[in-house]
Motif scaffolding. Structure first.
Motif, PDB file in Angstrom:
ATOM      1  N   ASP A  19       0.829  -1.203   0.000  1.00 20.06           N
ATOM      2  CA  ASP A  19       0.000   0.000   0.000  1.00 20.06           C
ATOM      3  C   ASP A  19       0.867   1.258   0.000  1.00 20.06           C
ATOM      4  OD1 ASP A  19       1.104  -0.423   2.442  1.00 20.06           O
ATOM      5  OD2 ASP A  19      -0.685   0.080   3.612  1.00 20.06           O
ATOM      6  N   LYS A  20       2.065   1.156  -0.533  1.00 20.48           N
ATOM      7  CA  LYS A  20       3.010   2.284  -0.506  1.00 20.48           C
ATOM      8  C   LYS A  20       2.422   3.532  -1.152  1.00 20.48           C
ATOM      9  CE  LYS A  20       7.644   3.512  -2.026  1.00 20.48           C
ATOM     10  NZ  LYS A  20       8.138   4.083  -0.783  1.00 20.48           N
ATOM     11  N   LYS A  21       2.594   4.666  -0.446  1.00 18.87           N
ATOM     12  CA  LYS A  21       2.052   5.928  -0.949  1.00 18.87           C
ATOM     13  C   LYS A  21       3.120   6.641  -1.781  1.00 18.87           C
ATOM     14  CE  LYS A  21       0.519   9.355   1.537  1.00 18.87           C
ATOM     15  NZ  LYS A  21       0.465  10.021   2.825  1.00 18.87           N
TER      16      LYS A  21
ATOM     17  N   LEU B 201      10.193  14.368  -2.802  1.00 15.34           N
ATOM     18  CA  LEU B 201       9.648  14.500  -4.167  1.00 15.34           C
ATOM     19  C   LEU B 201       8.978  13.210  -4.631  1.00 15.34           C
ATOM     20  CD1 LEU B 201      12.586  16.392  -5.994  1.00 15.34           C
ATOM     21  CD2 LEU B 201      10.527  17.374  -4.988  1.00 15.34           C
ATOM     22  N   ARG B 202       8.604  12.349  -3.668  1.00 13.24           N
ATOM     23  CA  ARG B 202       8.073  11.037  -4.045  1.00 13.24           C
ATOM     24  C   ARG B 202       6.831  11.152  -4.914  1.00 13.24           C
ATOM     25  NH1 ARG B 202      11.029   9.580  -2.564  1.00 13.24           N
ATOM     26  NH2 ARG B 202      11.321   8.374  -0.715  1.00 13.24           N
ATOM     27  N   GLY B 203       6.837  10.447  -6.027  1.00 11.54           N
ATOM     28  CA  GLY B 203       5.662  10.401  -6.897  1.00 11.54           C
ATOM     29  C   GLY B 203       5.526  11.606  -7.818  1.00 11.54           C
TER      30      GLY B 203
ATOM     31  N   PRO C 156      24.160   4.586   2.367  1.00  9.73           N
ATOM     32  CA  PRO C 156      23.514   3.291   2.619  1.00  9.73           C
ATOM     33  C   PRO C 156      22.035   3.237   2.250  1.00  9.73           C
ATOM     34  CG  PRO C 156      23.952   4.430   4.687  1.00  9.73           C
ATOM     35  CD  PRO C 156      24.629   5.233   3.609  1.00  9.73           C
ATOM     36  N   LEU C 157      21.389   4.389   2.044  1.00 10.88           N
ATOM     37  CA  LEU C 157      19.992   4.319   1.595  1.00 10.88           C
ATOM     38  C   LEU C 157      19.913   4.060   0.097  1.00 10.88           C
ATOM     39  CD1 LEU C 157      18.113   7.118   3.580  1.00 10.88           C
ATOM     40  CD2 LEU C 157      18.546   4.725   4.186  1.00 10.88           C
ATOM     41  N   HIS C 158      21.062   4.113  -0.584  1.00 13.06           N
ATOM     42  CA  HIS C 158      21.072   3.894  -2.050  1.00 13.06           C
ATOM     43  C   HIS C 158      22.057   2.746  -2.314  1.00 13.06           C
ATOM     44  CE1 HIS C 158      20.597   4.733  -6.225  1.00 13.06           C
ATOM     45  NE2 HIS C 158      21.200   5.903  -6.335  1.00 13.06           N
ATOM     46  N   GLY C 159      23.104   2.988  -3.083  1.00 16.11           N
ATOM     47  CA  GLY C 159      23.993   1.886  -3.490  1.00 16.11           C
ATOM     48  C   GLY C 159      24.725   1.228  -2.342  1.00 16.11           C
ATOM     49  N   GLY C 160      24.999   2.010  -1.292  1.00 13.22           N
ATOM     50  CA  GLY C 160      25.751   1.471  -0.158  1.00 13.22           C
ATOM     51  C   GLY C 160      25.008   0.379   0.592  1.00 13.22           C
ATOM     52  N   ALA C 161      23.750   0.128   0.229  1.00  8.40           N
ATOM     53  CA  ALA C 161      22.958  -0.877   0.953  1.00  8.40           C
ATOM     54  C   ALA C 161      23.494  -2.297   0.747  1.00  8.40           C
ATOM     55  CB  ALA C 161      21.491  -0.801   0.521  1.00  8.40           C
ATOM     56  N   ASN C 162      24.159  -2.569  -0.371  1.00  3.90           N
ATOM     57  CA  ASN C 162      24.653  -3.952  -0.560  1.00  3.90           C
ATOM     58  C   ASN C 162      25.762  -4.280   0.453  1.00  3.90           C
ATOM     59  OD1 ASN C 162      26.700  -2.498  -1.891  1.00  3.90           O
ATOM     60  ND2 ASN C 162      26.154  -3.247  -3.942  1.00  3.90           N
TER      61      ASN C 162
ATOM     62  N   ASP D  72      14.930  -0.266  13.671  1.00  2.17           N
ATOM     63  CA  ASP D  72      16.126  -0.110  12.832  1.00  2.17           C
ATOM     64  C   ASP D  72      15.732  -0.286  11.370  1.00  2.17           C
ATOM     65  OD1 ASP D  72      17.605   0.034  15.123  1.00  2.17           O
ATOM     66  OD2 ASP D  72      18.518  -1.965  14.937  1.00  2.17           O
ATOM     67  N   LYS D  73      16.479   0.370  10.485  1.00  5.06           N
ATOM     68  CA  LYS D  73      16.336   0.140   9.045  1.00  5.06           C
ATOM     69  C   LYS D  73      17.085  -1.138   8.697  1.00  5.06           C
ATOM     70  CE  LYS D  73      14.185   3.274   6.483  1.00  5.06           C
ATOM     71  NZ  LYS D  73      14.557   4.637   6.151  1.00  5.06           N
ATOM     72  N   ILE D  74      16.468  -2.015   7.930  1.00  4.16           N
ATOM     73  CA  ILE D  74      17.160  -3.221   7.490  1.00  4.16           C
ATOM     74  C   ILE D  74      17.595  -2.976   6.042  1.00  4.16           C
ATOM     75  CG2 ILE D  74      17.074  -5.744   7.398  1.00  4.16           C
ATOM     76  CD1 ILE D  74      16.050  -4.759  10.110  1.00  4.16           C
ATOM     77  N   MET D  75      18.904  -2.857   5.853  1.00  2.00           N
ATOM     78  CA  MET D  75      19.412  -2.452   4.546  1.00  2.00           C
ATOM     79  C   MET D  75      19.242  -3.583   3.524  1.00  2.00           C
ATOM     80  SD  MET D  75      20.020   0.512   5.095  1.00  2.00           S
ATOM     81  CE  MET D  75      20.360   1.660   6.401  1.00  2.00           C
ATOM     82  N   GLY D  76      18.844  -3.174   2.318  1.00  2.40           N
ATOM     83  CA  GLY D  76      18.589  -4.167   1.266  1.00  2.40           C
ATOM     84  C   GLY D  76      17.116  -4.500   1.139  1.00  2.40           C
ATOM     85  N   PHE D  77      16.277  -3.829   1.942  1.00  2.00           N
ATOM     86  CA  PHE D  77      14.822  -4.042   1.871  1.00  2.00           C
ATOM     87  C   PHE D  77      14.108  -2.728   1.595  1.00  2.00           C
ATOM     88  CE2 PHE D  77      16.190  -7.779   4.039  1.00  2.00           C
ATOM     89  CZ  PHE D  77      15.328  -8.769   3.565  1.00  2.00           C
ATOM     90  N   GLY D  78      12.990  -2.842   0.876  1.00  2.88           N
ATOM     91  CA  GLY D  78      12.155  -1.684   0.593  1.00  2.88           C
ATOM     92  C   GLY D  78      12.626  -0.952  -0.647  1.00  2.88           C
ATOM     93  N   HIS D  79      11.792  -0.086  -1.143  1.00  2.00           N
ATOM     94  CA  HIS D  79      12.160   0.676  -2.336  1.00  2.00           C
ATOM     95  C   HIS D  79      11.316   1.935  -2.441  1.00  2.00           C
ATOM     96  CE1 HIS D  79      13.177   1.657  -6.469  1.00  2.00           C
ATOM     97  NE2 HIS D  79      14.285   0.984  -6.219  1.00  2.00           N
ATOM     98  N   ALA D  80      11.916   2.975  -3.026  1.00  2.00           N
ATOM     99  CA  ALA D  80      11.199   4.246  -3.158  1.00  2.00           C
ATOM    100  C   ALA D  80      10.051   4.154  -4.166  1.00  2.00           C
ATOM    101  CB  ALA D  80      12.176   5.345  -3.576  1.00  2.00           C
ATOM    102  N   ILE D  81      10.140   3.285  -5.129  1.00  2.00           N
ATOM    103  CA  ILE D  81       9.136   3.231  -6.207  1.00  2.00           C
ATOM    104  C   ILE D  81       8.377   1.903  -6.255  1.00  2.00           C
ATOM    105  CG2 ILE D  81       8.743   3.421  -8.716  1.00  2.00           C
ATOM    106  CD1 ILE D  81       9.696   6.048  -7.446  1.00  2.00           C
TER     107      ILE D  81
ATOM    108  N   CYS E 276      12.902  -7.709  -0.685  1.00  2.00           N
ATOM    109  CA  CYS E 276      14.322  -7.443  -0.978  1.00  2.00           C
ATOM    110  C   CYS E 276      14.429  -6.560  -2.212  1.00  2.00           C
ATOM    111  CB  CYS E 276      15.063  -8.731  -1.324  1.00  2.00           C
ATOM    112  SG  CYS E 276      15.145  -9.917  -0.005  1.00  2.00           S
ATOM    113  N   ASN E 277      15.271  -5.532  -2.146  1.00  2.00           N
ATOM    114  CA  ASN E 277      15.583  -4.784  -3.361  1.00  2.00           C
ATOM    115  C   ASN E 277      16.826  -5.402  -4.024  1.00  2.00           C
ATOM    116  OD1 ASN E 277      17.908  -3.545  -2.116  1.00  2.00           O
ATOM    117  ND2 ASN E 277      16.499  -2.185  -1.023  1.00  2.00           N
ATOM    118  N   ALA E 278      17.297  -4.749  -5.093  1.00  4.32           N
ATOM    119  CA  ALA E 278      18.404  -5.320  -5.883  1.00  4.32           C
ATOM    120  C   ALA E 278      19.631  -5.624  -5.033  1.00  4.32           C
ATOM    121  CB  ALA E 278      18.797  -4.351  -6.988  1.00  4.32           C
TER     122      ALA E 278
END
Ligand SMILES: CC(=O)SCCNC(=O)CCNC(=O)[C@H](O)C(C)(C)COP(=O)(O)OP(=O)(O)OC[C@H]1O[C@@H](n2cnc3c(N)ncnc32)[C@H](O)[C@@H]1OP(=O)(O)O
Ligand SMILES: O=C([O-])CC(=O)C(=O)O
Length: 374
Positions: free
Chosen positions: A3-5, A11-13, A219-225, A253-262, A308-310
């Motif tokens: 149900d992501k908004k 600037l989401r969306g 870490p919220l972008h490429g550093g997540a791997n 806590d944020k779990i890195m490697g999960f979730g996505h902006a889009i 899981c994201n990429a």
């Protein structure tokens, strides 16, 4: 996160411009590069074909591909002045800072004098990035000055060859090629948008890419791997994964490697890299990292409906290929250079300086008090 908004802060969306390069999440989870589905590309072509598609507009025919591969191979050498700079960067530097400096230094030595040189600048960076990171890494960690020109046809195999001083197995070469395809392009993500903002001022290619590297590093972008690796390497088994994640989620806590902006339901790159990780685990002979990763995936979906994201299964996949964790995000750079450079060119082809407005939330108008009264 079904149900992501797609609205609100960040600037989401909101549309920030047009692109003909890719679509992300158009059908909830899809990803296309210039009209081709990612899976179709990953199943049927090599990374150099994808780079050609993204940078030049169409997939190459056999002759164009042969010529492109030969050209990229010829651009792998580094100027002496760049090697000297790399040799002076300390071993404990983060490799993403090395990439940033390497890109910027190449821009000093081989500047893009005019936009007529943009294709040459992009091809040079694509060919030189694996050399830059591996030259520094091997010099600073192993004390050797490696020869950066190998006869490997493909960039992924070339990277592993430089890193390990031996040709990779067919499986490792194939996985690296696939990984580079997965990371190549992703519409208006934070690093690409950084590059486009820079391009909109009519700046040069190296400045745009240097800025993009800085944005990818977090870490919220490429550093997540890398951050995902830090998590899974300490998980002993599936039960440990369950307990550890339960604690982290309770602490918010944020779990890195999960979730996505889009994406709302899944990241289409995950199924592909997950399958490679499973094959690598079998080949490696110890599947703990793969098993705990699968356990994390189930727990996150059960508890938070987060997928899981990429980046997540890239952690175990890269580890199984003997790649040091701190080099994970630089590999992303070696791939995403294609998307960044193509976006810079697209921005230049129909440019207006990117300059949004801000909603002011500060003090009401006031007068300066004499310093003695402050
Ligand atoms: C290749 C790439 O760059 S892919 C992205 C790599 N980044 C990561 O893996 C970092 C971890 N993930 C995240 O931080 C986020 O999911 C992002 C940055 C990718 C997307 O951010 P947003 O679009 O703001 O996330 P979203 O709107 O879906 O967040 C909704 C809720 O889920 C939570 N959430 C999102 N991702 C996570 C996560 N990985 N772990 C825990 N909670 C999360 C958010 O905190 C938010 O909670 P709240 O409503 O209580 O504030
Ligand atoms: O699109 C995003 O926000 C991040 C991402 O997955 C990418 O850049 O590959």
């Amino acid at each position: 996160m079904t149900d992501k908004k797609l609205s609100g802060a960040g600037l989401r969306g909101q549309s920030a411009g047009e692109t003909a390069l890719s679509t992300v999440g158009k059908s909830g989870s899809g990803l296309t590069y210039r009209g081709y589905d990612l899976k179709d590309l990953a199943d049927n072509v090599c990374f150099e074909e994808v780079a050609y598609l993204i940078l030049k507009g169409e997939l190459p025919n056999q002759q164009q591909l042969n010529e492109y591969v030969i050209k990229l191979k010829s651009l792998r050498g580094l100027p002496t002045a760049l090697k000297e700079v790399l040799e002076r960067i300390p071993a404990d530097t983060h490799p993403m800072d090395v990439m940033r400096t390497g890109c910027s230094m190449l821009g000093n030595l081989e500047p893009e004098h005019s936009f007529n040189e943009q294709n040459e600048a992009a091809d040079r960076l694509l060919a030189a990035f694996p050399s830059i990171i591996c030259y520094w890494y091997r010099f600073s960690h192993d004390g050797v000055r490696i020869e950066t020109e190998t006869d490997d046809e493909h960039i992924g195999a070339h990277f592993l060859h430089l890193l390990h001083s031996k040709k990779p197995s067919d499986l490792h070469a194939k996985v690296m090629d696939s990984s580079l395809i997965l990371y190549a392009e992703h519409e208006f993500n934070a690093s690409t948008f950084t590059g486009r903002v820079c391009a909109s001022t009519l700046s040069d290619m190296h400045s745009c890419v240097t800025g993009a590297i800085g944005s990818l590093r977090g870490p919220l972008h490429g550093g997540a791997n890398e951050a995902a690796m830090a998590l899974i390497e300490n998980l002993k088994d599936e039960q440990d994964a369950r307990d550890t994640l339960a604690g982290m989620l309770a602490r918010k806590d944020k779990i890195m490697g999960f979730g996505h902006a889009i994406y709302r339901e899944s990241d289409p790159r995950n199924a592909i890299i997950k399958s490679w990780s499973e094959q690598l685990a079998a080949d490696f002979g110890d599947d703990r990292l793969y098993r705990v990763s699968v356990a994390c995936e189930s727990i996150m979906w059960e508890q938070k409906k987060l997928f899981c994201n990429a980046d997540f299964f890239h952690a175990s996949a890269y580890h199984y290929m003997g790649i040091p964790t701190e080099l994970f995000t630089p590999i992303f750079v070696c791939s995403r250079l294609t998307g960044w450079a193509a976006h810079v060119m697209e921005q230049r082809s129909n440019n207006r300086i990117i300059r949004p407005s801000a909603d002011y939330v500060g003090e009401e108008p006031r007068r300066v008090k004499p310093i003695a009264e402050r």
